[in-house]
Design a protein around this motif. Structure first.
Motif, short mmCIF file in Angstrom:
data_model
loop_
_atom_site.label_atom_id
_atom_site.label_comp_id
_atom_site.label_asym_id
_atom_site.label_seq_id
_atom_site.Cartn_x
_atom_site.Cartn_y
_atom_site.Cartn_z
N ILE A 276 0.88 -1.06 0.10
CA ILE A 276 -0.19 -0.15 0.02
C ILE A 276 0.87 1.39 -0.10
N PHE A 277 1.94 1.41 1.00
CA PHE A 277 2.58 2.52 1.15
C PHE A 277 3.60 2.63 -0.35
N GLY A 278 3.93 1.44 -0.78
CA GLY A 278 4.80 1.55 -2.08
C GLY A 278 3.93 2.07 -3.38
N MET A 279 2.66 2.47 -3.10
CA MET A 279 2.02 3.07 -4.21
C MET A 279 2.08 4.51 -4.25
N LEU A 280 2.50 5.04 -2.80
CA LEU A 280 2.80 6.45 -3.00
C LEU A 280 4.33 6.82 -3.19
N PRO A 281 4.39 8.11 -3.82
CA PRO A 281 5.86 8.53 -4.34
C PRO A 281 6.99 8.27 -3.14
N ASN A 282 7.94 7.70 -3.80
CA ASN A 282 9.15 7.27 -2.36
C ASN A 282 10.33 7.35 -3.44
N GLY A 283 11.38 7.37 -2.68
CA GLY A 283 12.76 7.47 -3.04
C GLY A 283 13.59 5.98 -3.05
N GLU A 284 12.73 4.85 -2.58
CA GLU A 284 13.54 3.75 -2.40
C GLU A 284 13.89 3.07 -3.63
N GLU A 285 14.93 2.43 -3.79
CA GLU A 285 15.44 1.81 -5.02
C GLU A 285 14.41 0.36 -5.13
N LYS A 286 14.35 0.04 -6.19
CA LYS A 286 13.39 -1.01 -6.52
C LYS A 286 14.08 -2.43 -6.11
N ARG A 287 13.59 -2.94 -5.23
CA ARG A 287 14.36 -4.18 -4.65
C ARG A 287 13.38 -4.91 -4.00
N PRO A 288 13.49 -6.28 -3.81
CA PRO A 288 12.19 -7.20 -3.23
C PRO A 288 12.10 -6.73 -1.75
N TYR A 289 10.92 -6.81 -1.22
CA TYR A 289 10.84 -6.53 0.04
C TYR A 289 10.99 -7.68 1.08
N SER A 290 12.13 -7.47 1.94
CA SER A 290 12.42 -8.60 2.79
C SER A 290 12.23 -8.26 4.41
N PRO A 291 11.05 -8.34 4.98
CA PRO A 291 10.83 -7.69 6.26
C PRO A 291 11.86 -8.32 7.16
N HIS A 292 12.47 -7.38 8.02
CA HIS A 292 13.65 -7.85 9.00
C HIS A 292 13.75 -6.85 10.16
N MET A 293 14.36 -7.24 11.16
CA MET A 293 14.77 -6.49 12.16
C MET A 293 16.49 -6.71 12.08
N THR A 294 17.00 -5.27 11.91
CA THR A 294 18.62 -5.39 11.89
C THR A 294 19.10 -5.70 13.50
N ILE A 295 20.17 -6.78 13.51
CA ILE A 295 20.85 -6.97 14.48
C ILE A 295 22.33 -5.86 14.80
N ALA A 296 22.96 -6.28 13.97
CA ALA A 296 24.34 -5.46 13.75
C ALA A 296 24.98 -5.43 12.21
N HIS A 297 25.91 -4.65 11.99
CA HIS A 297 26.64 -4.67 10.88
C HIS A 297 28.01 -5.25 11.15
N VAL A 298 28.49 -6.32 10.42
CA VAL A 298 29.67 -6.95 10.70
C VAL A 298 30.62 -7.06 9.46
N ARG A 299 31.66 -7.30 9.76
CA ARG A 299 32.72 -7.01 8.56
C ARG A 299 32.17 -7.98 7.40
N LYS A 300 32.82 -7.88 6.25
CA LYS A 300 32.49 -8.38 4.94
C LYS A 300 32.84 -9.64 5.18
N GLY A 301 32.01 -10.70 4.75
CA GLY A 301 32.25 -12.23 5.03
C GLY A 301 32.10 -13.03 6.34
N ARG A 302 31.89 -11.92 7.47
CA ARG A 302 31.62 -12.58 8.90
C ARG A 302 30.04 -13.02 9.13
N GLY A 303 29.07 -12.30 8.32
CA GLY A 303 27.74 -12.57 8.58
C GLY A 303 27.47 -13.93 8.63
#
Length: 163
Positions: free
Chosen positions: A93-120
């Motif tokens: 529904i909100f995606g029908m409104l004007p927005n600046g989000e890049e087009k990518r699949p929606y993947s609902p999540h809660m971020t825990i942390a940002h880790v070094r590349k390859g450590r995730g």
């Protein structure tokens, strides 16, 4: 727009993040503002339409799943998957409104942390959140100025009337 997580879920997320060694963390580090994004990049002029929409949307339950990751160019994002048909519909529904989000699949999540590349990958697959759920009834709209506007989901249950 996003849902902030209640203290119990926030504490669980921070506890999981505390198990990640400091040397594995990327400079963005641990996510302290635990939330689930509904739609990124909505413009301030969409606020009136969002206010109208939330009057018809009932509170919803978000169910947490497995710990997984997003691989970014410079780091990995350790996250918890979130499941909710209502959340996916609200995103549409909100995606029908004007927005600046890049087009990518929606993947609902809660971020825990940002880790070094390859450590995730080390943290992916964790089941500590499986079975947890939370009912949310307050949507947060972040204006481009940084101001946060709290919007209450006011709709009744779709099946609330008696037969």
């Amino acid at each position: 727009t996003h849902f902030e997580m209640p203290p119990a879920i926030m504490a669980q997320a921070l506890s999981f993040a505390a198990s990640i060694p400091v040397e594995d963390l990327h400079e963005h580090g641990v996510e302290r503002d635990t939330h689930v994004t509904v739609k990124f990049g909505l413009y301030d002029d969409s606020l009136a339409a969002i206010r109208l929409a939330v009057r018809t949307i009932p509170p919803m339950t978000l169910r947490f799943g497995v710990v997984s990751l997003f691989e970014k160019d410079d780091y990995d994002v350790v996250k918890v998957e979130v499941e909710s048909e209502e959340l996916a519909l609200l995103h549409e529904i909100f995606g029908m409104l004007p927005n600046g989000e890049e087009k990518r699949p929606y993947s609902p999540h809660m971020t825990i942390a940002h880790v070094r590349k390859g450590r995730g990958q080390v943290y992916a697959g964790g089941s500590v959140f499986i079975g947890a759920s939370v009912e949310v009834d307050k949507l947060i709209f972040s204006k481009q100025s940084g101001e946060k506007v709290e919007l209450k989901l006011e709709g009744g249950s779709v099946c609330s009337h008696a037969h």
